[in-house]
Design a protein around this motif. Structure first.
Motif, short mmCIF file in Angstrom:
data_model
loop_
_atom_site.label_atom_id
_atom_site.label_comp_id
_atom_site.label_asym_id
_atom_site.label_seq_id
_atom_site.Cartn_x
_atom_site.Cartn_y
_atom_site.Cartn_z
N LEU A 27 -17.24 7.60 -5.59
CA LEU A 27 -16.22 8.26 -6.42
C LEU A 27 -14.93 8.45 -5.63
N LEU A 28 -15.04 8.80 -4.36
CA LEU A 28 -13.83 8.95 -3.52
C LEU A 28 -13.03 7.65 -3.47
N GLN A 29 -13.75 6.51 -3.31
CA GLN A 29 -13.07 5.21 -3.25
C GLN A 29 -12.40 4.89 -4.58
N VAL A 30 -13.08 5.21 -5.69
CA VAL A 30 -12.51 4.96 -7.03
C VAL A 30 -11.25 5.81 -7.22
N ILE A 31 -11.30 7.08 -6.80
CA ILE A 31 -10.13 7.97 -6.92
C ILE A 31 -8.98 7.43 -6.08
N ASP A 32 -9.28 7.02 -4.86
CA ASP A 32 -8.24 6.52 -3.95
C ASP A 32 -7.56 5.28 -4.53
N LYS A 33 -8.39 4.36 -5.03
CA LYS A 33 -7.84 3.12 -5.61
C LYS A 33 -7.05 3.42 -6.88
N SER A 34 -7.59 4.31 -7.73
CA SER A 34 -6.92 4.64 -9.00
C SER A 34 -5.57 5.30 -8.74
N MET A 35 -5.50 6.20 -7.75
CA MET A 35 -4.24 6.88 -7.46
C MET A 35 -3.17 5.88 -7.04
N LYS A 36 -3.55 4.92 -6.17
CA LYS A 36 -2.59 3.90 -5.74
C LYS A 36 -2.14 3.05 -6.92
N ASN A 37 -3.12 2.61 -7.73
CA ASN A 37 -2.80 1.77 -8.90
C ASN A 37 -1.87 2.48 -9.88
N PHE A 38 -2.24 3.72 -10.22
CA PHE A 38 -1.45 4.46 -11.21
C PHE A 38 -0.04 4.75 -10.71
N LYS A 39 0.09 5.05 -9.42
CA LYS A 39 1.42 5.32 -8.88
C LYS A 39 2.33 4.10 -9.03
N ALA A 40 1.78 2.92 -8.64
CA ALA A 40 2.57 1.69 -8.74
C ALA A 40 2.87 1.35 -10.20
N PHE A 41 1.84 1.50 -11.07
CA PHE A 41 2.00 1.14 -12.48
C PHE A 41 3.02 2.06 -13.17
N PHE A 42 2.88 3.37 -12.95
CA PHE A 42 3.79 4.33 -13.61
C PHE A 42 5.22 4.17 -13.11
N ARG A 43 5.36 3.87 -11.82
CA ARG A 43 6.71 3.68 -11.27
C ARG A 43 7.39 2.48 -11.95
N TRP A 44 6.63 1.37 -12.07
CA TRP A 44 7.21 0.18 -12.72
C TRP A 44 7.50 0.45 -14.20
N LEU A 45 6.53 1.08 -14.90
CA LEU A 45 6.69 1.30 -16.34
C LEU A 45 7.83 2.29 -16.62
#
Length: 798
Positions: free
Chosen positions: A397-415
């Motif tokens: 779960l920690l790895q999923v949270i870590d990956k999701s936070m990175k993904n969402f940050k990049a995605f939201f910044r672009w969007l």
């Protein structure tokens, strides 16, 4: 001058069902018909706190017991079949556990036996503190968190366990239900084969036997009261091992509660707003006319900066720039909270659990000492493996949270930048720079998370699963919607190709398709099996040594309250004897019977049964002129409780023809216990059928008695250590408290008006206790004013 000093009196708004004095302090606990638990202080019978019924507990309190150190109060609830442990200081629920049967009586006993093995264990007990970090306190902001793990600067588990010395809470109920709980929390024995409904229990302080009074009903006959003595020799023979095992298992069950609450906090930290992206995208798919895939639309926007009118409408009208910003902040806050709880709480709790289970495994391998108690090393090994799997899932779960936070940050910044351009607003220069690497990162995120899934729509009502953390916190048996992608994981590939390691017991299984909740429940089940085994083995070792049918209860007394009723049991720690005191009003109303058994059930007792004649117990101590009546006043016993090893506190009632009313008295048992006449018990007959042969001892009291004026006294609760008694009326609402080792200084010859004024003075000095006193007279006859009654002030007698 009457004996005993009255220190408090109350008319209570609700009838009292149970009352119990604290073993260490001047406090008495009362439970009433409204489901409230009340704690009163001896001085003026002043209320300290009240604990009202709530949805987590229940309304019908059936029994009370204090932990021997007086810090925790246990009570049972009949409607919800739950036992609750409550902090005596703050009226906070510390722990509760469900039962299969309602409880009708309970007794909390402390083991007093000393041994060199036990003493060395007591001094080394806190070694775990040297190796394990202190458990972080749970966040106070979450509603479902128990108070137990949210106190600052306190070791909650050690507070709950109390002193290292073993103490056992014994619970009894209907259908032969008897269970023993070490430290009031860990079930150490379930006793089979006890007949009838338990009405009183007493476990000896040397753990050799358990005395029970039961009510056995048979078709067509009146209920029969029996005395049963159970041989609990295994507990006393293995006392050091039982103490060590119980201490460890109580740590383990408390840690399970800690992990459960930590997971609850994580679920509350996860917010429903995180589902917004999935729901909006599903709605978008259902409403759009084109056949293009959603991920293609987003990729086109990423690569060429162009979007279809439908996608533009979704982003600008439904998601909005403000909504996107809020969603981004929610995801970041929520994921950070969950991440902190996993790292600090789940991991530290799991480490502590592994430590204690490993110690228990070491104990189980010492077969000579621990095998008789039912410690099974294979079951404990399974529990250790289950905790390991839980730890692996938490790391996943920690790895999923870590990956999701990175993904969402990049995605939201672009969007966010793309939406600012659509609305032709100014784009801040720091957001405008996107490297080729950033574009590739967002493209990977879109292709992995934005593909439609028809199967998912059937299960969850949406086509997308962009948010990947919530699935781990769902308490469902279904597999994860989007399990982690393990392609390219060299370790997993190596394991699958290795025939020796694939099924190795040294490796924890990972359950890659299951949620954290599922693995937690599986772990709890395996540990529960491991904890239950000793309770079954110890329970089966307990055998019935004595069963004595005493007397039958006539149907006419069926409606009388049974929670206070005789027989009463007592354990004399000095002589290692069980005492039972009872009356047989149908056979001999003026006699009180005393039964004695050694705690070793196989050791015979001289003069095991005797009767105390109460008919003229006060005859020679009453001044005829003062009494204004004949001195031959015949008394019967309403209630009796052991004050100490040599004294019985009784409420006596004069015969109908006499006008003396009720009396509180202290009966010294020395002369009765020294009776040398033997009673030859015929086991084929009930005691009431051979009562004529029981040796009778007459008693005459000098000054250890007091008239209970203006009160239909029926029941009494005593504490010989604190030298206090609490008398309760037959309507269960009128209470009086007495100090027993002092004489009342009140001059009974005082004029009535003087009594009344002194009562009023006392009232003014006493703090108000809201909603308690419901009216009534002071003993001196002075009426309280309407204002005083309405404010519910305590009644203090000078």
């Amino acid at each position: 001058m009457p004996a005993f000093r009255q220190v408090g009196e109350k008319q209570l708004p609700n009838p009292v069902l149970c009352m119990a004095w604290s073993p260490k302090r001047d406090l008495i606990a009362l439970a009433n018909t409204a489901g409230e638990l009340l704690l009163h202080r001896l001085a003026n019978f002043q209320r300290v706190w009240s604990l009202p019924p709530n949805e987590n507990t229940g309304k019908e309190i059936t029994a009370l017991a204090w932990r021997p150190d007086g810090k925790i109060l246990a009570f049972s609830l009949g409607d919800t079949k739950v036992v609750v442990l409550c902090d005596a200081e703050k009226a906070e629920i510390l722990h509760l556990f469900p039962l299969e049967n309602p409880v009708s009586c309970m007794h909390w006993m402390e083991v007093l036996e000393e041994s060199s093995v036990l003493n060395s264990f007591y001094t080394s007990e806190d070694e775990s503190n040297l190796f394990l970090p202190k458990l972080p306190t749970l966040p106070k902001s979450y509603s479902t968190t128990s108070k137990i793990f949210s106190e600052e600067k306190s070791d909650e588990i050690l507070n709950l366990l109390g002193e290292v010395r073993l103490n056992i809470l014994v619970l009894g109920g209907g259908s032969g239900f008897v269970e023993l709980y070490a430290y009031g929390m860990y079930k150490i024995a379930t006793l089979p084969g006890v007949p009838g409904t338990c009405s009183s229990l007493c476990l000896s302080s040397d753990l050799k036997s358990l005395s029970i009074i039961t009510e056995i009903r048979s078709a067509g006959n009146d209920p029969e009261i029996c005395y049963i003595q159970l041989d609990t020799g295994l507990l006393s023979d293995c006392l050091p091992e039982v103490t060590r095992m119980a201490r460890k298992f109580t740590h383990i069950s408390t840690l399970l509660q800690y992990l459960r609450l930590s997971l609850t906090c994580m679920c509350e930290a996860w917010e429903d707003i995180l589902m917004q992206m999935d729901l909006r995208l599903t709605k978008f798919v259902q409403e759009k006319n084109t056949s293009t895939q959603v991920q293609d639309e987003f990729l086109e926007l990423l690569l060429w900066g162009q979007s279809s009118p439908e996608l533009q409408a979704l982003l600008m009208n439904q998601l909005t720039v403000k909504g996107l910003k809020k969603l981004g902040q929610s995801i970041e806050t929520s994921y950070s909270s969950i991440q902190k709880l996993v790292i600090s709480h789940l991991q530290s709790g799991s480490e502590a659990l592994l430590y204690h289970l490993s110690e228990v495994k070491g104990m189980s391998l010492w077969k000579q000492k621990f095998q008789p108690l039912g410690l099974d090393s294979a079951a404990i090994e399974d529990a250790i493996t289950a905790v390991g799997s839980f730890t692996l899932k938490a790391n996943e779960l920690l790895q999923v949270i870590d990956k999701s936070m990175k993904n969402f940050k990049a995605f939201f910044r672009w969007l966010y930048v793309a939406m600012l351009r659509m609305s032709e607003e100014h784009v801040p220069p720091e957001l405008n720079k996107m490297t080729q690497k950033d574009i590739a990162f967002v493209a990977d995120f879109l292709s992995e998370h934005f593909s439609e899934n028809e199967e998912l729509f059937d299960r969850k009502g949406k086509y997308f699963n962009v948010e990947r953390v919530g699935q781990y916190l769902k308490d469902e048996d279904e597999d994860l919607v989007s399990p982690p992608n393990t392609k390219g994981n060299q370790w997993l590939k190596f394991l699958q190709e290795s025939t020796h390691l694939k099924e190795s017991p040294l490796l924890f299984p990972s359950y890659s398709q299951k949620s954290l909740h599922f693995v937690k429940r599986m772990m709890e089940g395996v540990i529960e099996l491991c904890l239950q085994k000793p309770a079954e083995v110890i329970g089966k070792s307990v055998k019935q040594a004595v069963c004595l049918p005493l007397y039958t209860v006539p149907e006419s007394s069926e409606n009388t309250p049974r929670l206070f009723e005789l027989p009463s049991l007592y354990n004399d720690k000095k002589t290692n004897m069980h005492y039972g005191v009872f009356c047989m009003p149908e056979i001999s109303p003026c006699k009180l019977y005393l039964l004695r058994k050694f705690t070793d059930p196989f050791r015979p007792v001289p003069n095991a049964l005797m009767a105390i004649d109460l008919s003229n117990v006060l005859s020679h101590s009453i001044d005829d002129d003062a009494a204004g009546a004949s001195s031959d006043c015949v008394y019967s016993c309403q209630d009796a409780r052991f004050y100490d090893d040599e004294t019985l506190t009784v409420v006596l009632r004069a015969s109908e023809e006499d006008n003396r009313g009720r009396v509180l008295a202290q009966l010294p048992l020395g002369s009765a216990l020294s009776c040398e006449e033997e009673f030859n018990w015929d086991p084929s007959l009930r005691l009431d059928q051979q009562s004529g042969a029981i040796p009778v001892k007459g008693l005459v009291l000098e000054n250890q008695w007091r008239d209970l004026e203006n009160m239909k006294a029926q029941f009494v609760a005593v504490n010989g250590i604190r030298k206090v008694a609490c008398v309760l009326s037959s309507n269960l609402r009128h209470v009086r408290v007495y100090e027993m080792d002092v004489e009342d200084e009140e001059d009974e010859e005082r004029p009535e008006s003087q009594n009344a004024s002194s009562d009023q003075d006392g009232l003014e000095e006493t703090p108000a206790i809201q909603g308690e006193a419901e009216g009534g007279e002071t003993e001196g006859g002075g009426q309280r004013s309407k204002e005083q009654l309405e404010s519910g002030e305590a009644l203090e007698l000078s």
